[in-house]
Design an enzyme around this catalytic site. Structure first.
Site, mmCIF file in Angstrom:
data_model
loop_
_atom_site.group_PDB
_atom_site.id
_atom_site.type_symbol
_atom_site.label_atom_id
_atom_site.label_comp_id
_atom_site.label_asym_id
_atom_site.label_seq_id
_atom_site.Cartn_x
_atom_site.Cartn_y
_atom_site.Cartn_z
ATOM 1 C CE LYS A 121 -1.679 2.065 3.575
ATOM 2 N NZ LYS A 121 -2.371 2.446 4.820
ATOM 3 C CG ASP A 136 -7.377 3.663 2.153
ATOM 4 O OD1 ASP A 136 -8.284 3.166 1.438
ATOM 5 O OD2 ASP A 136 -7.371 4.855 2.502
#
Length: 342
Positions: free
Chosen positions: A209, A227
């Site tokens: 991420k 997320d």
């Protein structure tokens, strides 16, 4: 009249009287049946209709009734009903249309972390775990003022760094990560942030991420940022049923051209922060409600829904202290620095 004849006449009269009474009762009973027939017929019809309605799925009936009460459009109800049988082609088309709609709603969408170079973005993204971008933005000015380069942060006093990072939460672990990645940058990459995924994920505290945030926004290389907001919304929209971030990334990536990935991430995350909240989505103020199979999970009354809007959609400041000019031009307000009133 002779006695026998009189008796016979009286008997005949009595029979006629009884017959007359019986006939009157029969007529009265028949009329009562006729009056009751329409009522019974109506009751039977009502019972049959009720039985027919109840034969439908209760949730479908309830959804339709709710849609009427709340003022939802027929298009919206049809969209929600049709998603269950959606083909792969239909899913791709709906997903891409949602992204196009979000691009119009948030034409100024951008990373909500303040940064001026790839090193600052990398550190800020690591610090954003388990806290808000706003709190990171309020904390990093002091950090970067004292330690502007990887070389500076790599040799910093850990206790001093911890004190600066305390407002971000988990400050000891985060201090270890940002100092560790700074040391790795100095020792393995000449003090520069690498532009490859395989190199970034080897740095302390950096996962896929974080790597995609840096690659997409500092190097212009497409990536999907999965997320918590992104995960929640793509499942609400029934783009995927996966819960593992890597599997979500793969399935969503297959729905869009690679060139759309970075902006798609911004659009979805912005919508999750402003309108499609985790606990109480503002369904009644959502511009993509007709495309959403989860419409009705949140507040559907337009007036009440508008009160749930956050950041610029609700007339409040954003998360960046130094947002892009396009955001300011669109009416967005910068966030206040740490410790400022309001």
């Amino acid at each position: 009249m002779a006695g026998g004849e009189k008796a016979a006449a009286n008997e005949a009269s009595g029979v006629d009287e009884v017959a007359g009474v019986s006939e009157a009762a029969a007529v009265k009973k028949s009329a009562a049946r006729k009056r009751a027939a329409p009522v019974k017929k109506a009751a039977s019809a009502k019972k049959a209709t009720t039985k027919k309605v109840n034969a439908k799925k209760p949730d479908v009936v309830l959804e339709r009734a709710t849609a009427v009460v709340k003022g939802a459009s027929s298009v919206r109800a049809a969209s929600a009903k049709g998603v269950a049988a959606e083909s792969r082609t239909g899913l791709v088309r709906r997903a891409r249309r949602i992204n196009r709609e979000l691009a119009e709603i948030y034409p100024y969408a951008h990373p909500e972390l303040d940064f001026v170079n790839s090193f600052q973005l990398l550190v800020a993204t690591v610090l954003s775990a388990q806290t808000t971008d706003l709190r990171v933005n309020q904390t990093t000015p002091a950090l970067f003022a004292k330690y502007p380069t990887p070389e500076d942060l790599a040799v910093a006093n850990p206790e001093e760094v911890e004190e600066i990072l305390r407002p971000c939460g988990f400050f000891r672990a985060k201090t270890k990560s940002v100092m560790g990645l700074s040391k790795a940058l100095v020792e393995n990459h000449g003090g520069e942030v690498p532009g490859r995924l395989e190199d970034l994920v080897k740095l302390p505290g950096v996962g896929r991420k974080t790597a995609f945030v840096v690659l997409g926004n500092a190097f212009g290389r497409p990536g999907i940022t999965v997320d918590t907001h992104f995960q929640r919304l793509v499942r609400r929209w029934q783009w995927t049923e996966q819960t593992d971030p890597d599997k979500i990334e793969a399935e969503i990536g297959a729905l869009f051209p690679k060139s759309d990935w970075t902006d798609l991430s911004h659009h979805v995350i912005w919508h999750g922060r402003r309108i499609c909240h985790a606990r109480k989505p503002a369904c009644g103020a959502c511009p993509i409600a007709p495309l959403c199979p989860a419409y009705g999970e949140g507040e559907t009354d337009p007036e009440k829904a508008r009160k749930l809007l956050k950041y610029e959609k609700g007339g409040f400041p954003g998360q960046r202290l130094n947002p892009p000019q396009s955001y300011l031009d669109a009416g967005g307000k910068p966030a206040p620095p740490l410790g400022a009133a309001g």
